[in-house]
Design an enzyme around this catalytic site. Structure first.
Site, short mmCIF file in Angstrom:
data_model
loop_
_atom_site.label_atom_id
_atom_site.label_comp_id
_atom_site.label_asym_id
_atom_site.label_seq_id
_atom_site.Cartn_x
_atom_site.Cartn_y
_atom_site.Cartn_z
N ARG A 1 3.74 -11.20 -5.44
CA ARG A 1 4.41 -9.79 -6.03
C ARG A 1 4.27 -9.33 -4.47
O ARG A 1 4.90 -8.38 -4.99
CB ARG A 1 4.05 -9.56 -7.01
CG ARG A 1 2.34 -9.69 -7.35
CD ARG A 1 1.56 -9.36 -9.07
NE ARG A 1 0.37 -9.33 -8.63
CZ ARG A 1 -0.67 -8.19 -8.57
NH1 ARG A 1 -0.26 -7.19 -8.03
NH2 ARG A 1 -1.42 -8.40 -8.70
N CYS B 1 -0.87 -4.29 -20.92
CA CYS B 1 -1.82 -2.73 -19.77
C CYS B 1 -1.21 -3.25 -18.14
O CYS B 1 -1.11 -2.07 -17.46
CB CYS B 1 -3.48 -3.14 -19.95
SG CYS B 1 -3.97 -4.61 -19.05
N ASN C 1 1.75 -7.84 -14.54
CA ASN C 1 1.89 -8.26 -13.17
C ASN C 1 1.63 -9.51 -12.98
O ASN C 1 2.39 -10.65 -12.47
CB ASN C 1 1.40 -7.48 -12.19
CG ASN C 1 1.05 -5.60 -12.52
OD1 ASN C 1 2.36 -5.74 -13.18
ND2 ASN C 1 0.91 -4.77 -12.33
N ARG D 1 -12.55 -3.52 -18.18
CA ARG D 1 -11.91 -4.20 -17.40
C ARG D 1 -13.57 -4.85 -17.20
O ARG D 1 -13.34 -4.50 -15.25
CB ARG D 1 -10.63 -4.53 -16.29
CG ARG D 1 -10.94 -6.17 -15.81
CD ARG D 1 -9.48 -6.32 -15.21
NE ARG D 1 -9.39 -5.31 -13.96
CZ ARG D 1 -7.99 -5.36 -13.58
NH1 ARG D 1 -7.31 -5.59 -13.79
NH2 ARG D 1 -7.77 -4.38 -12.29
N ARG E 1 -9.88 0.03 -14.43
CA ARG E 1 -10.17 -0.83 -13.63
C ARG E 1 -11.47 -0.14 -12.99
O ARG E 1 -11.43 0.51 -12.13
CB ARG E 1 -9.32 -0.32 -12.19
CG ARG E 1 -7.27 -0.75 -13.33
CD ARG E 1 -6.95 -0.16 -11.93
NE ARG E 1 -5.63 -0.41 -11.98
CZ ARG E 1 -4.97 0.21 -12.89
NH1 ARG E 1 -5.39 1.88 -12.69
NH2 ARG E 1 -3.12 0.90 -13.11
N HIS F 1 0.58 -1.45 0.13
CA HIS F 1 0.06 -0.32 -0.06
C HIS F 1 0.84 1.33 0.20
O HIS F 1 0.55 2.15 -0.54
CB HIS F 1 -0.82 0.11 1.44
CG HIS F 1 -2.13 -1.10 1.26
ND1 HIS F 1 -3.21 -1.16 2.21
CD2 HIS F 1 -2.58 -1.43 0.20
CE1 HIS F 1 -3.84 -2.36 1.56
NE2 HIS F 1 -3.96 -2.46 0.59
#
Length: 594
Positions: A489, A526, A478, A362, A325, A218
């Site tokens: 990750r 993306c 990602n 998306r 998103r 975060h």
């Protein structure tokens, strides 16, 4: 977009003639200089300033309370005030960063309503404890329990609960004064909570350094949104530096120089000036197309996570939105948004972009590390391998149907496309596409492009089969990287190794492009790799048609494309595919495209 790119596919994406290999000299591993502490690059940029240690001093509270009713009222008042404070932070982040970041504080507000914590605190107040003591015992006990679980998401929830708990506790013992950070501060801490980061005075803070965390934490996300350089996972020796020590933070390389010389600082200042001047040049020509020196056109679009960001895309030269998103509509609330609310939001973005710019929406991508409090999702041992993305929405057809209908209704207002996240099998794709077709026919609207996100190796490996039916691919690097390398990750110990330029990941991208080409489909990227300037020559060389980067990065990506030739990029991509790891790949790019 698909029409423009497909028209030129034969000219720009056919098999190139074999080129003579160019010798590449790979550098040895760069040694750590004296006084330089290494960490993980969490947010780009350079910062020069003085160490300021941010520590959370434990509040001293009395155990026994006065009148239980008075103590309960005090607790309720503190909880209410904390709600207001978090709402203020959320609004600030919406204005200064984006709704993805702001959603962190919406989640914190949900934690203030944790029934286990509230019930335990109330019981202790009734038993005669003070509100502060009861609250402290309740939230620390729950946080300790969550920290002991093997579930990564629950451990992260424990950190957030401690952040929220301290906020309420400080209000109960006399209010929480803002941290008085001196000018030109490099904030150093074991860890920084989202509240810590968002509340910092950006006019005084030059960079952030933590001994914990990762590039996907975060704090890293917030630092990038706030434009602050940050290094996570720094050598713990940084905590022993005296306050006021002058240091240099390099958020691009993930280093902290604790003994900078006058020459070091002069070089950093010069780099900052060059970077500022370059960004100004890039922005001045941002609206020009991204065309290579030998005439190959690449679409450069933006990733966005809020309705308000749609209006910013054209200002930085974005040719559309490659990833909206949609989670921002679902995460800042106690119930899911209805069809009308969603349609209005998508329509607003489409109109802001105009009729010529594509908007790829998306569908809901939650689960894994992004739970929703109002969805009954079971705790999973391996949430990244569980019910997330399209798996979750297919299992909740009413939720899925509502969003699909909203997107279809908004398509009348612009060049709208839809894509599904976390597709692994043809059965998932066909089930999702069938639902779209049923709703489209029921609404009586024209067909829109429907594609998939390629973020699971299985989808990349059978890309040609998907390309027979899907209109386009968008590669989410990602997740593709963490699944290809089997590395979480979010794990700070693995963060330096989760490298999207690893040749195995590049080969999956190559396979995806080849599958798309076989059926005339276009391919975008993306994920974060699209905004990595080291990656741009390789992605162009592999035949990627569209690069979708975060808004601030769009001008730089377009400028990078204009500096390249397609022929050279193809050779760079060939060499990269034969490399041993991401470090070698970067060395190849640096030598060929410095």
């Amino acid at each position: 977009l698909a029409t423009d790119l497909d028209a030129g596919a034969d000219a720009t994406h056919g098999e190139p003639a074999p080129a003579a290999p160019m010798p590449v000299t790979l550098p040895t591993t760069e040694p750590v200089a004296e006084g330089v502490l290494r960490g993980v690059a969490a947010s780009p940029g350079l910062g020069i300033g003085h160490v300021f240690h941010l520590r959370h001093d434990d509040a001293v509270v009395e155990q026994r309370g006065a009148d239980p009713m008075q103590e309960q009222r005090a607790l309720e008042s503190a909880l209410s005030t904390a709600h207001l404070q978090l709402d203020g932070l959320r609004q600030r982040l919406i204005e200064e960063a984006d709704a993805d970041h702001a959603a962190i504080f919406a989640a914190h507000q949900e934690l203030l309503e944790d029934p286990e914590v509230l019930d335990r605190a109330a019981a202790q107040v009734r038993a005669g404890d003070s509100a502060a003591w009861a609250w402290q015992q309740a939230y620390t006990s729950q946080a300790d329990r969550l920290s002991a679980l093997s579930h990564a998401v629950m451990r992260g929830r424990a950190t957030d609960l401690r952040d929220v708990g301290r906020r309420v506790l400080h209000l109960l013992v006399g209010g929480s004064a803002p941290v008085d950070v001196p000018a030109d501060s490099i904030v150093v801490a074991e860890d920084l909570t989202p509240s810590d980061t968002a509340a910092l005075d950006r006019t005084k803070v030059r960079a952030l350094c933590t001994t914990m965390g990762s590039a996907t934490s975060h704090v890293a996300i917030l630092a990038r949104g706030l434009g602050l350089p940050a290094v996570a996972g720094v050598d713990p020796r940084i905590l022993a530096l005296p306050a006021g020590t002058r240091v240099v933070v390099d958020g691009d390389r993930g280093t902290v120089n604790t003994t900078p010389s006058a020459d070091d600082e002069s070089r950093i200042v010069a780099r900052q000036a060059v970077d500022d001047e370059r960004r100004g040049r890039e922005l001045a020509v941002a609206r020009e197309p991204a065309t290579t020196t030998d005439g190959h056109r690449v679409e450069v679009v933006a990733n966005i996570g809020a309705v308000s960001e749609g209006a910013r895309v054209a200002d930085v030269g974005g040719e559309g939105v490659g990833l909206l998103r949609s989670e921002f509509l679902f995460m800042d609330r106690r119930t899911a948004p209805d069809e009308d609310e969603q349609a209005k939001s998508y329509r607003t973005v489409a109109r802001a972009l105009g009729p010529e710019r594509i908007l790829v929406i998306r569908t809901l991508d939650v689960g894994g590390d992004k739970p929703l409090p109002y969805l009954d999702v079971a705790v999973e041992l391996n949430p990244f391998l569980g019910e997330r993305g399209v798996r979750l929405t297919l299992a909740r057809p009413e939720l899925f149907r509502t969003q699909v209908r909203a997107i279809l209704r908004a398509s009348a207002s612009g060049k709208v496309a839809m894509m599904f996240p976390m597709i692994a099998t043809l059965a998932e794709w066909r089930a999702a596409k069938a639902l779209v077709e049923r709703e489209r026919e029921a609404l009586g609207v024209a067909p829109i492009p429907v594609g998939i996100m390629v973020e699971i190796p299985a989808a990349a490996l059978i890309a040609e089969q998907f390309a027979r039916e899907a209109d386009f691919f968008s590669i989410g690097t990602n997740d593709l990287t963490q699944y290809a390398l089997a590395m979480d990750r979010t794990n700070p110990r693995l963060a330096p190794q989760v490298d999207a330029l690893h040749p195995s990941v590049l080969r999956l991208i190559e396979r995806t492009v080849a599958g798309a080409r076989a059926h005339g489909r276009w391919v975008g990227v993306c994920g974060a790799l699209a905004g990595d300037l080291h990656a741009v020559p390789i992605l162009v060389g592999l035949g990627v048609d569209e690069l979708s980067a975060d808004i601030p990065l769009v001008p730089a990506v377009k400028a990078r494309v204009r500096s390249l030739s397609l022929a050279e990029c193809r050779e760079t991509a060939r060499l990269a595919l034969e490399a041993g790891d991401g470090t070698e790949v970067r060395a190849i790019v640096t030598q060929r495209h410095s």
